[in-house]
Design a protein around this motif. Structure first.
Motif, PDB file in Angstrom:
ATOM      1  N   LYS A   1       4.009   6.168   2.232  1.00 54.59           N
ATOM      2  CA  LYS A   1       4.083   7.626   2.338  1.00 54.59           C
ATOM      3  C   LYS A   1       3.955   8.082   3.788  1.00 54.59           C
ATOM      4  O   LYS A   1       4.665   8.981   4.232  1.00 54.59           O
ATOM      5  N   ALA A   2       3.051   7.445   4.523  1.00 56.61           N
ATOM      6  CA  ALA A   2       2.876   7.800   5.940  1.00 56.61           C
ATOM      7  C   ALA A   2       4.147   7.505   6.731  1.00 56.61           C
ATOM      8  O   ALA A   2       4.599   8.326   7.538  1.00 56.61           O
TER       9      ALA A   2
ATOM     10  N   ASN B   1       0.842  -1.186   0.000  1.00 56.54           N
ATOM     11  CA  ASN B   1       0.000   0.000   0.000  1.00 56.54           C
ATOM     12  C   ASN B   1       0.886   1.249   0.000  1.00 56.54           C
ATOM     13  O   ASN B   1       1.658   1.481   0.926  1.00 56.54           O
ATOM     14  N   SER B   2       0.743   2.070  -1.026  1.00 56.72           N
ATOM     15  CA  SER B   2       1.588   3.264  -1.123  1.00 56.72           C
ATOM     16  C   SER B   2       1.250   4.297  -0.051  1.00 56.72           C
ATOM     17  O   SER B   2       2.104   5.103   0.313  1.00 56.72           O
ATOM     18  N   ARG B   3       0.026   4.285   0.462  1.00 55.62           N
ATOM     19  CA  ARG B   3      -0.339   5.218   1.537  1.00 55.62           C
ATOM     20  C   ARG B   3       0.461   4.917   2.809  1.00 55.62           C
ATOM     21  O   ARG B   3       0.875   5.830   3.511  1.00 55.62           O
TER      22      ARG B   3
END
Length: 151
Positions: free
Chosen positions: A83-84, A78-80
């Motif tokens: 990034k988080a 998951n790219s989110r």
């Protein structure tokens, strides 16, 4: 996102040592406490149960940094999440560095008479040569443990 494993493992080591100091002090160890100076040193001389609990809690909170850094080693689909983790790690590094830097500046300003702190010479020396640089080194480790890559 890509990790810089050298900084990451250095950050994990830094964090474990940092938490270890809190655990050592929580069980009553006194080596190094005088170097903190001020109210923390005074409270450590005759600690209340709530003070000891806070010292234990700070040790466990510090260990969350190990969890954060180790999460960087996972290949997240998951790219989110990626990034988080990138933002949280970078912000943590920046805040650790700034905390040490601002403390260093204010303590230094007190040594030259610009500010007035209730910190004895012993604690002032150790805060300037060890504690505040230690915070800054940790910040550098966290900040550079991860970097953006072109996707």
């Amino acid at each position: 996102m890509a990790t810089n494993k050298w900084f990451l493992y250095l950050g994990v080591t830094w964090t474990i040592l940092f938490a270890g100091m809190s655990f050592y002090w929580a069980v009553g160890g006194m080596i190094g406490v005088r170097s903190l100076g001020g109210a923390v040193y005074e409270m450590s001389l005759n600690p209340t149960p709530s003070f000891v609990a806070i010292v234990w809690l700070t040790g466990f909170i510090k260990l969350l940094g190990v969890v954060l850094l180790m999460m960087l080693l996972i290949k997240w689909g998951n790219s989110r999440i990626q990034k988080a983790l990138y933002l949280i790690t970078r912000m943590t590094g920046l805040l650790l560095f700034l905390y040490g830097l601002l403390n260093f500046i204010t303590i230094f300003l007190s040594t030259v008479g610009v500010l007035n702190f209730e910190l004895d010479r012993y604690a002032t020396f150790w805060r300037l040569v060890f504690w505040e640089p230690y915070w800054m080194i940790g910040g550098i480790c966290y900040f550079f443990s991860i970097r953006k890559t072109r996707e």
